[in-house]
Design a protein around this motif. Structure first.
Motif, PDB file in Angstrom:
ATOM      1  N   ALA A   1      42.133  28.340  28.319  1.00 29.39           N
ATOM      2  CA  ALA A   1      40.882  28.736  28.974  1.00 29.39           C
ATOM      3  C   ALA A   1      40.268  27.605  29.791  1.00 29.39           C
ATOM      4  N   GLN A   2      40.541  26.352  29.405  1.00 31.47           N
ATOM      5  CA  GLN A   2      39.954  25.225  30.121  1.00 31.47           C
ATOM      6  C   GLN A   2      40.575  24.997  31.495  1.00 31.47           C
ATOM      7  N   LYS A   3      41.737  25.592  31.733  1.00 28.06           N
ATOM      8  CA  LYS A   3      42.370  25.399  33.039  1.00 28.06           C
ATOM      9  C   LYS A   3      42.491  26.688  33.839  1.00 28.06           C
ATOM     10  N   ILE A   4      42.102  27.823  33.250  1.00 25.27           N
ATOM     11  CA  ILE A   4      42.147  29.094  33.963  1.00 25.27           C
ATOM     12  C   ILE A   4      40.717  29.546  34.206  1.00 25.27           C
ATOM     13  N   HIS A   5      40.296  29.537  35.487  1.00 22.69           N
ATOM     14  CA  HIS A   5      38.905  29.817  35.835  1.00 22.69           C
ATOM     15  C   HIS A   5      38.754  30.984  36.804  1.00 22.69           C
ATOM     16  N   ASP A   6      39.827  31.357  37.485  1.00 24.56           N
ATOM     17  CA  ASP A   6      39.743  32.416  38.486  1.00 24.56           C
ATOM     18  C   ASP A   6      41.107  33.092  38.584  1.00 24.56           C
ATOM     19  N   ILE A   7      41.187  34.133  39.384  1.00 26.22           N
ATOM     20  CA  ILE A   7      42.414  34.935  39.428  1.00 26.22           C
ATOM     21  C   ILE A   7      43.603  34.124  39.950  1.00 26.22           C
ATOM     22  N   ASP A   8      43.371  33.162  40.854  1.00 26.46           N
ATOM     23  CA  ASP A   8      44.472  32.341  41.356  1.00 26.46           C
ATOM     24  C   ASP A   8      45.059  31.457  40.271  1.00 26.46           C
ATOM     25  N   ASP A   9      44.219  31.060  39.301  1.00 29.08           N
ATOM     26  CA  ASP A   9      44.733  30.260  38.188  1.00 29.08           C
ATOM     27  C   ASP A   9      45.662  31.087  37.302  1.00 29.08           C
ATOM     28  N   VAL A  10      45.394  32.392  37.188  1.00 30.35           N
ATOM     29  CA  VAL A  10      46.289  33.259  36.420  1.00 30.35           C
ATOM     30  C   VAL A  10      47.664  33.293  37.091  1.00 30.35           C
ATOM     31  N   LYS A  11      47.676  33.399  38.409  1.00 29.09           N
ATOM     32  CA  LYS A  11      48.949  33.404  39.147  1.00 29.09           C
ATOM     33  C   LYS A  11      49.712  32.100  38.931  1.00 29.09           C
ATOM     34  N   LYS A  12      48.970  30.995  38.844  1.00 31.62           N
ATOM     35  CA  LYS A  12      49.595  29.684  38.697  1.00 31.62           C
ATOM     36  C   LYS A  12      50.133  29.438  37.300  1.00 31.62           C
TER      37      LYS A  12
ATOM     38  N   LYS B   1      50.229  31.740  34.586  1.00 32.11           N
ATOM     39  CA  LYS B   1      50.886  32.868  33.917  1.00 32.11           C
ATOM     40  C   LYS B   1      51.629  33.694  34.966  1.00 32.11           C
ATOM     41  N   PRO B   2      52.625  33.085  35.619  1.00 29.73           N
ATOM     42  CA  PRO B   2      53.324  33.773  36.712  1.00 29.73           C
ATOM     43  C   PRO B   2      53.971  35.081  36.247  1.00 29.73           C
ATOM     44  N   GLY B   3      53.769  36.125  37.052  1.00 25.23           N
ATOM     45  CA  GLY B   3      54.338  37.434  36.743  1.00 25.23           C
ATOM     46  C   GLY B   3      53.424  38.351  35.968  1.00 25.23           C
ATOM     47  N   TYR B   4      52.372  37.790  35.344  1.00 26.01           N
ATOM     48  CA  TYR B   4      51.500  38.602  34.476  1.00 26.01           C
ATOM     49  C   TYR B   4      50.710  39.626  35.293  1.00 26.01           C
ATOM     50  N   LEU B   5      50.177  39.206  36.424  1.00 28.78           N
ATOM     51  CA  LEU B   5      49.389  40.134  37.222  1.00 28.78           C
ATOM     52  C   LEU B   5      50.266  41.215  37.849  1.00 28.78           C
TER      53      LEU B   5
END
Length: 290
Positions: A169-180, A182-186
């Motif tokens: 959670a400390q490094k995921i702040h926005d939707i682009d961080d999810v792409k970075k 957790k690749p493939g999750y979205l």
């Protein structure tokens, strides 16, 4: 097995998970979502999420919006308990799935973005943290983005969020961080929502924005609007139809009842009985071309 869960607070009092849990975490008082925040020094907006379905399970558990105090129950359709199909390569729901309390997608309001009315439910949340949660658990989350699903002609926003206590959670702040991180999750999330009703003989779901995720700021504006619709509902300024608005803690609501009344509602509710055996669908995979 049909499952039923009336919610109790920390003091053992019965409450509505739909209406009595604050949307904003850490305070019993209403707060406003800031219009602007710095991405580096701004304070995160933390929200409460009610978990309905733990990750990797199939039973379609949900807040029963049309029953007093809105217990969490397994949905029934055509007399049968509902389970979601396994869309290869996934098992059941691919996130902890639930809702934001004190929100409502108004079916009488046509969304400017999707051109469709709301689905008459609290707004849905996909929590992407590493821990598998429990049905009925209240989790503090931060919002990352949103997907605009159009489900059988209704607007059905899907908020993407992560638990504040998740290691990432400390490094995921926005939707682009999810792409970075957790690749493939979205991409898997879009595929899941597009296909999950097809095994039941229904067409694929559609999306606004061509299935693209919108960012945190956009998502927070959607949440803010659904919170306002909920306020109108709880103060008889909107037509909720068959929605049950009974609550214990919403100040000024004409639907507010006493703790004794809430206890009586729960005691008078039908005792859950064993339902059908678990559907064999929960052991099957469904394959679709990419």
């Amino acid at each position: 097995m049909q499952r039923w869960g009336s919610l109790e607070d920390a003091e053992g009092k019965y409450i509505s998970p739909f209406h009595d849990i604050p949307l904003f975490a850490g305070s019993k008082e209403d707060k406003e979502i800031p219009a602007k925040r710095s991405k580096t020094i701004g304070t995160e907006v933390l929200l409460n999420m009610i978990v309905e379905v733990p990750r990797w399970t199939n039973a379609k558990m949900e807040i029963a919006t049309e029953e007093p105090l809105n217990p969490i129950k397994q949905d029934i359709k055509k007399g049968k308990l509902r389970y979601v199909a396994n869309i290869f390569p996934h098992k059941g729901y691919i996130w902890n799935y639930g809702a934001l309390p004190q929100t409502w997608e108004d079916p009488n309001h046509t969304d400017d973005v999707t051109g469709c009315c709301g689905d008459n439910d609290p707004i849905d949340v996909c929590e992407i943290g590493s821990k598998i949660r429990s049905s009925g658990e209240i989790v503090q989350v931060k919002v990352l983005g949103v997907l605009a699903l159009v489900d059988e002609g209704e607007t059905d926003w899907k908020i993407i969020a992560i638990s504040v206590d998740d290691p990432e959670a400390q490094k995921i702040h926005d939707i682009d961080d999810v792409k970075k991180y957790k690749p493939g999750y979205l991409e898997a999330t879009v595929d899941w929502f597009r296909l999950y009703k097809v095994p039941d003989g229904k067409p694929e779901n559609q999306f606004a924005f061509n299935g693209e995720f919108k960012d945190k700021d956009f998502a927070l504006e959607i949440i803010k609007s659904t919170h306002e619709y909920w306020k109108a509902l709880l103060h008889k300024k909107a037509d909720g139809g068959t929605i049950q608005c009974t609550n214990v803690l919403v100040s000024g609501s004409p639907f507010c009842c006493s703790e004794e009344d809430a206890r009586s509602i729960v005691q008078k509710a039908p005792v859950p009985v064993p339902g059908d055996s678990v559907s064999p669908q929960v052991d099957s995979w469904y394959f679709f071309p990419k």
